[in-house]
Design a protein around this motif. Sequence first.
Motif, PDB file in Angstrom:
ATOM      1  N   GLU A 227       0.797  -1.223   0.000  1.00 35.33           N
ATOM      2  CA  GLU A 227       0.000   0.000   0.000  1.00 35.33           C
ATOM      3  C   GLU A 227       0.833   1.277   0.000  1.00 35.33           C
ATOM      4  OE1 GLU A 227      -3.343   0.034   2.764  1.00 35.33           O
ATOM      5  OE2 GLU A 227      -3.145  -2.145   2.977  1.00 35.33           O
ATOM      6  N   PHE A 228       2.150   1.161   0.153  1.00 36.26           N
ATOM      7  CA  PHE A 228       2.992   2.354   0.231  1.00 36.26           C
ATOM      8  C   PHE A 228       3.798   2.575  -1.037  1.00 36.26           C
ATOM      9  CE2 PHE A 228       2.811   1.368   4.912  1.00 36.26           C
ATOM     10  CZ  PHE A 228       2.019   2.460   5.247  1.00 36.26           C
ATOM     11  N   LEU A 229       3.892   3.840  -1.422  1.00 36.69           N
ATOM     12  CA  LEU A 229       4.788   4.230  -2.507  1.00 36.69           C
ATOM     13  C   LEU A 229       6.212   4.240  -1.986  1.00 36.69           C
ATOM     14  CD1 LEU A 229       4.776   5.230  -5.464  1.00 36.69           C
ATOM     15  CD2 LEU A 229       4.639   7.562  -4.571  1.00 36.69           C
ATOM     16  N   GLU A 230       6.376   4.651  -0.728  1.00 39.91           N
ATOM     17  CA  GLU A 230       7.660   4.630  -0.040  1.00 39.91           C
ATOM     18  C   GLU A 230       7.394   4.604   1.451  1.00 39.91           C
ATOM     19  OE1 GLU A 230       9.121   7.177   1.988  1.00 39.91           O
ATOM     20  OE2 GLU A 230       7.254   8.330   1.916  1.00 39.91           O
ATOM     21  N   TYR A 231       8.377   4.132   2.200  1.00 37.29           N
ATOM     22  CA  TYR A 231       8.280   4.184   3.656  1.00 37.29           C
ATOM     23  C   TYR A 231       9.682   4.169   4.242  1.00 37.29           C
ATOM     24  CZ  TYR A 231       9.035  -0.891   3.408  1.00 37.29           C
ATOM     25  OH  TYR A 231       9.553  -2.136   3.149  1.00 37.29           O
ATOM     26  N   ALA A 232       9.782   4.669   5.480  1.00 36.37           N
ATOM     27  CA  ALA A 232      11.090   4.747   6.124  1.00 36.37           C
ATOM     28  C   ALA A 232      10.912   4.763   7.635  1.00 36.37           C
ATOM     29  CB  ALA A 232      11.835   6.003   5.676  1.00 36.37           C
ATOM     30  N   GLU A 233      11.990   4.415   8.331  1.00 39.27           N
ATOM     31  CA  GLU A 233      12.007   4.494   9.784  1.00 39.27           C
ATOM     32  C   GLU A 233      12.847   5.699  10.201  1.00 39.27           C
ATOM     33  OE1 GLU A 233      13.425   1.951  13.736  1.00 39.27           O
ATOM     34  OE2 GLU A 233      13.109   0.927  11.823  1.00 39.27           O
ATOM     35  N   ILE A 234      12.276   6.580  11.005  1.00 37.72           N
ATOM     36  CA  ILE A 234      12.953   7.795  11.447  1.00 37.72           C
ATOM     37  C   ILE A 234      12.795   7.913  12.963  1.00 37.72           C
ATOM     38  CG2 ILE A 234      13.103  10.307  11.218  1.00 37.72           C
ATOM     39  CD1 ILE A 234      11.726  10.007   8.483  1.00 37.72           C
ATOM     40  N   PHE A 235      13.911   7.953  13.663  1.00 38.57           N
ATOM     41  CA  PHE A 235      13.899   8.032  15.129  1.00 38.57           C
ATOM     42  C   PHE A 235      13.023   6.940  15.752  1.00 38.57           C
ATOM     43  CE2 PHE A 235      14.639  12.599  13.935  1.00 38.57           C
ATOM     44  CZ  PHE A 235      15.988  12.614  14.301  1.00 38.57           C
ATOM     45  N   GLY A 236      13.075   5.747  15.160  1.00 40.01           N
ATOM     46  CA  GLY A 236      12.351   4.609  15.712  1.00 40.01           C
ATOM     47  C   GLY A 236      10.884   4.521  15.327  1.00 40.01           C
ATOM     48  N   GLU A 237      10.381   5.499  14.572  1.00 34.74           N
ATOM     49  CA  GLU A 237       8.986   5.477  14.134  1.00 34.74           C
ATOM     50  C   GLU A 237       8.915   5.305  12.619  1.00 34.74           C
ATOM     51  OE1 GLU A 237       6.720   5.160  16.184  1.00 34.74           O
ATOM     52  OE2 GLU A 237       7.489   5.994  18.059  1.00 34.74           O
ATOM     53  N   LEU A 238       7.808   4.738  12.133  1.00 28.60           N
ATOM     54  CA  LEU A 238       7.639   4.447  10.714  1.00 28.60           C
ATOM     55  C   LEU A 238       6.770   5.510  10.041  1.00 28.60           C
ATOM     56  CD1 LEU A 238       6.955   0.625  11.137  1.00 28.60           C
ATOM     57  CD2 LEU A 238       9.057   1.667  10.255  1.00 28.60           C
ATOM     58  N   TYR A 239       7.165   5.884   8.824  1.00 28.49           N
ATOM     59  CA  TYR A 239       6.429   6.856   8.025  1.00 28.49           C
ATOM     60  C   TYR A 239       6.279   6.284   6.615  1.00 28.49           C
ATOM     61  CZ  TYR A 239       7.672  10.303  11.645  1.00 28.49           C
ATOM     62  OH  TYR A 239       7.833  10.986  12.824  1.00 28.49           O
ATOM     63  N   GLY A 240       5.093   6.416   6.022  1.00 31.06           N
ATOM     64  CA  GLY A 240       4.896   5.891   4.679  1.00 31.06           C
ATOM     65  C   GLY A 240       3.913   6.717   3.869  1.00 31.06           C
ATOM     66  N   THR A 241       4.059   6.670   2.533  1.00 33.56           N
ATOM     67  CA  THR A 241       3.200   7.408   1.617  1.00 33.56           C
ATOM     68  C   THR A 241       2.213   6.466   0.945  1.00 33.56           C
ATOM     69  OG1 THR A 241       4.966   9.000   1.128  1.00 33.56           O
ATOM     70  CG2 THR A 241       3.144   8.851  -0.454  1.00 33.56           C
ATOM     71  N   PRO A 242       0.905   6.644   1.177  1.00 30.54           N
ATOM     72  CA  PRO A 242      -0.098   5.792   0.519  1.00 30.54           C
ATOM     73  C   PRO A 242      -0.036   5.921  -0.998  1.00 30.54           C
ATOM     74  CG  PRO A 242      -1.073   7.002   2.348  1.00 30.54           C
ATOM     75  CD  PRO A 242       0.288   7.602   2.115  1.00 30.54           C
ATOM     76  N   ARG A 243      -0.014   4.814  -1.691  1.00 34.52           N
ATOM     77  CA  ARG A 243       0.154   4.796  -3.148  1.00 34.52           C
ATOM     78  C   ARG A 243      -1.096   5.241  -3.916  1.00 34.52           C
ATOM     79  NH1 ARG A 243       3.584   1.776  -6.367  1.00 34.52           N
ATOM     80  NH2 ARG A 243       4.340   0.677  -4.525  1.00 34.52           N
ATOM     81  N   LYS A 244      -2.275   4.837  -3.456  1.00 36.11           N
ATOM     82  CA  LYS A 244      -3.516   5.031  -4.224  1.00 36.11           C
ATOM     83  C   LYS A 244      -3.798   6.499  -4.509  1.00 36.11           C
ATOM     84  CE  LYS A 244      -8.428   3.791  -4.215  1.00 36.11           C
ATOM     85  NZ  LYS A 244      -9.522   3.098  -3.471  1.00 36.11           N
ATOM     86  N   PHE A 245      -3.703   7.345  -3.489  1.00 38.01           N
ATOM     87  CA  PHE A 245      -4.000   8.768  -3.650  1.00 38.01           C
ATOM     88  C   PHE A 245      -3.079   9.407  -4.681  1.00 38.01           C
ATOM     89  CE2 PHE A 245      -2.774  13.116  -2.478  1.00 38.01           C
ATOM     90  CZ  PHE A 245      -3.989  13.766  -2.607  1.00 38.01           C
ATOM     91  N   VAL A 246      -1.797   9.092  -4.605  1.00 37.78           N
ATOM     92  CA  VAL A 246      -0.816   9.683  -5.521  1.00 37.78           C
ATOM     93  C   VAL A 246      -1.122   9.320  -6.967  1.00 37.78           C
ATOM     94  CG1 VAL A 246       1.619   9.772  -6.178  1.00 37.78           C
ATOM     95  CG2 VAL A 246       0.980   9.729  -3.761  1.00 37.78           C
ATOM     96  N   ASP A 247      -1.387   8.053  -7.219  1.00 26.52           N
ATOM     97  CA  ASP A 247      -1.688   7.596  -8.583  1.00 26.52           C
ATOM     98  C   ASP A 247      -2.922   8.300  -9.143  1.00 26.52           C
ATOM     99  OD1 ASP A 247       0.465   5.884  -8.557  1.00 26.52           O
ATOM    100  OD2 ASP A 247      -0.697   4.107  -8.012  1.00 26.52           O
ATOM    101  N   GLN A 248      -3.941   8.461  -8.321  1.00 25.68           N
ATOM    102  CA  GLN A 248      -5.176   9.111  -8.770  1.00 25.68           C
ATOM    103  C   GLN A 248      -4.930  10.567  -9.157  1.00 25.68           C
ATOM    104  OE1 GLN A 248      -7.724   8.443  -5.371  1.00 25.68           O
ATOM    105  NE2 GLN A 248      -8.560   6.547  -6.205  1.00 25.68           N
ATOM    106  N   GLU A 249      -4.158  11.284  -8.350  1.00 22.77           N
ATOM    107  CA  GLU A 249      -3.897  12.703  -8.621  1.00 22.77           C
ATOM    108  C   GLU A 249      -3.070  12.901  -9.883  1.00 22.77           C
ATOM    109  OE1 GLU A 249      -5.242  15.408  -6.818  1.00 22.77           O
ATOM    110  OE2 GLU A 249      -6.426  13.659  -6.215  1.00 22.77           O
ATOM    111  N   LEU A 250      -2.045  12.093 -10.073  1.00 16.33           N
ATOM    112  CA  LEU A 250      -1.189  12.230 -11.253  1.00 16.33           C
ATOM    113  C   LEU A 250      -1.976  12.000 -12.543  1.00 16.33           C
ATOM    114  CD1 LEU A 250       2.162  10.473 -10.214  1.00 16.33           C
ATOM    115  CD2 LEU A 250       1.488  12.864  -9.963  1.00 16.33           C
TER     116      LEU A 250
END
Length: 218
Positions: A72-95
């Motif tokens: 479900e993520f376009l990208e994700y990363a761990e920063i200071f022990g917490e996870l962050y990710g970009t939902p793929r569906k919304f991005v594809d729809q907007e583009l």
Amino acid sequence: MQGTDRRGLMLILSSPSGAGKTTLARHILKVDQHIHTSISVTTRKKRPNEIDGVHYYFTDHANFKQMIRNGEFLEYAEIFGELYGTPRKFVDQELLKGEDVLFDIDWQGNRQISAIAKEDVVSVFIFPPSKQELFNRLVKRAQDDESTIQNRMDKADDELSHWHEYDYSIINRDLVESLNKLLAILRAERLKKARRLGVTEFVQSLLTEKIDYIKVNK
């Protein structure tokens, strides 16, 4: 008119924490109606002024990891022990609608997105005027304790070392000046021929268009 439609782009802003990318992101969203923010999913705790679904989608580690497995993520990363990710569906729809998507992410996210969608990416690295000013801004915004501020300063060198991976760079000395530079980048990138849909057909129509010379001479 043919040739005027375009595919949207992904505008990525990255910087050391406190250099001003989030402030610039907020301002560009206010002045340009054709760019929309990508709301990240995160496992970190919600701050008092944050709203779920507006600033972030807040979740736990177990659900986040399930979303990774589901792709479900376009990208994700761990920063200071917490996870962050970009939902793929919304991005594809907007583009596909010809709208642009703004990302406030770090170099890891930029690298991941660029690896799979380089033609759609415009990346900008935001520099602070100095490390002293970076520290001053972190202290003044009063969002973190001393330990967290020190962690962010320690991480700044790592962030800075990846500036060369970006298409553009801006030294954020003055907010208005930096915003104008960012808008100039966005406008130029929107006009690139690779993002203009139907241009080939439009040019062909120009080449084959018949001119009514008699009408002009009347």
